[in-house]
Enzyme design. Structure first.
Site: not given
Length: 274
Positions: A158, A154, A141
Site C-alpha cells: 500500500k 500489506y 489504505s
C-alpha cells in the site's frame, strides 16, 4: 470532469468498495465494466447494475496477470469504444510480521496489491489519454501512510500504491496530460478483505505462515472492520475525486493525523512513533 456517458472500469468490483464504485458510477450515468476474480458474484453484480438501467458488463480478471489486464482493456473498448476512468481497486490482505512472512505470502500480496495497479496504469493510461480526458484511481489504505505492526506485505504494497499514484499525478501534470490521478486511502471499511485467501491457489496458500502475533492482530481486525464504514459510502467519495481532480481520498481524515504525528517525530528527533 463530466462523467455522464463516460466509461469506467473497476477491478475488485464484485463486492465491497469496488461494487460501491460501480453502483455509484452507474447511478451517475456512466457505463461500467466490472472486473473481479470471483466469477459468480461478479456476474451477479453486473446483472444488478444493469437492472438499474445502466450499461454494464462483467469481465473475470486476475489483476496479478498482465495478459488478463490487457484482455480487460480489450473487452472494455470492444463493448463501449473507449475508457475514461479506471479504478485499480482489487486487493488482498494477510497478517504477518516482516521476519516471519513466507516469500510466497510476499509475492501473492505484492502481485495483486501493487503489480495490479502498475499493470492497470501501464495498459489503460494510453487508452484513457486518447479520449482527451480521464482519471485513474488506485486503492491504497491508511496503512500506506504509516507502517503498523503485523502487516508486513500489506503495508509495503500500500505504500507502493501511494507512491505510484503520487508519481503518476506529478508526471501527468508535467506533460499537461488531460488525465488526472488519485489515491483512495480507506480506514476501517466493512469488506471481505479479512477473508482474502478464499481466492488464493490452495498450494500457494499452504505456504502462509501463521504466527501468534499475526493471528491475534487479525482477530482484532475482523471485529474492527465488521463495525467499519459501509462500503456504499466510499463510492461517492471516489466519484467526487474524479469530478474535481482531487488527489487524496481519505475515508477517515482523522486517521491521517497519525501520518502527521509520524512526520513530526521524524523531523523532531528521528524516532518512529508507535
Amino acid at each position: 470532469m463530466e462523467v455522464e456517458g463516460r466509461v469506467a472500469v473497476v477491478t475488485g468490483a464484485a463486492s465491497g468498495m469496488g461494487r460501491a464504485m460501480a453502483d455509484t458510477f452507474a447511478a451517475a450515468g456512466m457505463k461500467v465494466v466490472l472486473a473481479d476474480i470471483e466469477e459468480a458474484p461478479l456476474n451477479d453484480a453486473a446483472a444488478e447494475v444493469r437492472a438499474t438501467g445502466a450499461e454494464a458488463i462483467a469481465v473475470r480478471t486476475d489483476v496479478s496477470q498482465l495478459a488478463q489486464i490487457e484482455a480487460l482493456a480489450e473487452a472494455a473498448v470492444a463493448q463501449f469504444g473507449s475508457v475514461h476512468v479506471l479504478c485499480n481497486n482489487a486487493g488482498v490482505g494477510i497478517p504477518g510480521p516482516v521476519g516471519d512472512m513466507s516469500l510466497e505470502d510476499w509475492r501473492w500480496t505484492l502481485d495483486i496489491n501493487l503489480w495490479g495497479p502498475i499493470y492497470g496504469c501501464h495498459v489503460f493510461l494510453p487508452i484513457i489519454e486518447a479520449t482527451g480526458e480521464g482519471h485513474i484511481n488506485s486503492t491504497a489504505s491508511v496503512a500506506g501512510l504509516y507502517g503498523g505492526a503485523s502487516l508486513g506485505a500489506y503495508n509495503v504494497s500500500k505504500h507502493g500504491v501511494v507512491a505510484l499514484m503520487a508519481t503518476l499525478e506529478r508526471d501527468l501534470r508535467l506533460r499537461n496530460s488531460p488525465v488526472h490521478a488519485s489515491v483512495l486511502c480507506p480506514g476501517p471499511i466493512n469488506t471481505n478483505i479479512v477473508y482474502s485467501q478464499r481466492n488464493r491457489d490452495p498450494e500457494d496458500a499452504a505456504h502462509h505462515v501463521r504466527t501468534d502475533q499475526g493471528e491475534k492482530f487479525w482477530d482484532m481486525l475482523k471485529g474492527y472492520l465488521a463495525e467499519g464504514m459501509d462500503p456504499a459510502d466510499v463510492g461517492p467519495m471516489v466519484l467526487d475525486a474524479v469530478r474535481t481532480d482531487r488527489f487524496w481520498v481519505l475515508t477517515h481524515p482523522e486517521m491521517g493525523k497519525i501520518a502527521r504525528y509520524q512526520a513530526d517525530a521524524m523531523l523532531d528527533d528521528g524516532h518512529l512513533t508507535r
